[in-house]
Motif scaffolding. Structure first.
Motif, PDB file in Angstrom:
ATOM      1  N   UNK A 107       0.833  -1.202   0.000  1.00  0.00           N
ATOM      2  CA  UNK A 107       0.000   0.000   0.000  1.00  0.00           C
ATOM      3  C   UNK A 107       0.875   1.263   0.000  1.00  0.00           C
ATOM      4  N   UNK A 108       1.910   1.245   0.873  1.00  0.00           N
ATOM      5  CA  UNK A 108       2.817   2.391   0.961  1.00  0.00           C
ATOM      6  C   UNK A 108       3.517   2.596  -0.380  1.00  0.00           C
ATOM      7  N   UNK A 109       3.959   1.491  -1.011  1.00  0.00           N
ATOM      8  CA  UNK A 109       4.643   1.591  -2.295  1.00  0.00           C
ATOM      9  C   UNK A 109       3.705   2.132  -3.366  1.00  0.00           C
ATOM     10  N   UNK A 110       2.440   1.692  -3.369  1.00  0.00           N
ATOM     11  CA  UNK A 110       1.463   2.199  -4.339  1.00  0.00           C
ATOM     12  C   UNK A 110       1.258   3.699  -4.153  1.00  0.00           C
ATOM     13  N   UNK A 116       4.312  10.052  -6.982  1.00  0.00           N
ATOM     14  CA  UNK A 116       5.469  10.407  -7.804  1.00  0.00           C
ATOM     15  C   UNK A 116       5.061  10.672  -9.245  1.00  0.00           C
ATOM     16  N   UNK A 117       3.981  10.016  -9.693  1.00  0.00           N
ATOM     17  CA  UNK A 117       3.620  10.228 -11.089  1.00  0.00           C
ATOM     18  C   UNK A 117       2.634  11.303 -11.285  1.00  0.00           C
TER      19      UNK A 117
END
Length: 117
Positions: A107-110, A116-117
């Motif tokens: 979840x944190x990575x998503x 970032x995008x």
């Protein structure tokens, strides 16, 4: 003649007394044999009862040992099963925590990817 009769009476009395004493002796001998037989029967009965009690006691002891041994085996098996169940539950809990941690990291990575995008 009278002396002869008296002598005859004395002889008869002596014979009668001898016969009575022999009868008494015979009667005492029969009684002693009967009494001995009775005592032997009582002794045999007591020995038989003692042997039966000893055998029964041994059987009870064997039964008790068997029961206690099977109880301890059952208790040990129950304890082992409980321990196994506990370990399985702990392993399952740890697995669920790992999955939750992995989901959180994903979840944190998503979130980081989206921001970032």
């Amino acid at each position: 003649r009278e002396a002869h009769q008296e002598m005859h009476l004395k002889s008869l009395n002596a014979l009668r007394r001898r016969q009575e004493s022999e009868d008494d002796a015979l009667q005492r001998q029969h009684f002693a044999a009967w009494h001995q037989h009775l005592l032997n029967l009582k002794i045999a009965k007591v020995e038989k009862e003692t042997a039966m009690a000893r055998t029964f006691g041994q059987l009870m002891l064997d039964d008790e040992m068997l029961r206690s041994r099977s109880f301890y085996q059952w208790r040990d098996a129950f304890h082992a099963a409980r321990q196994d169940a506990l370990h399985q539950a702990q392993a399952q809990e740890a697995e669920e925590r790992r999955k939750e941690d992995y989901e959180k990291r994903l979840q944190v990575m998503r979130e980081a990817f989206r921001s970032s995008s």
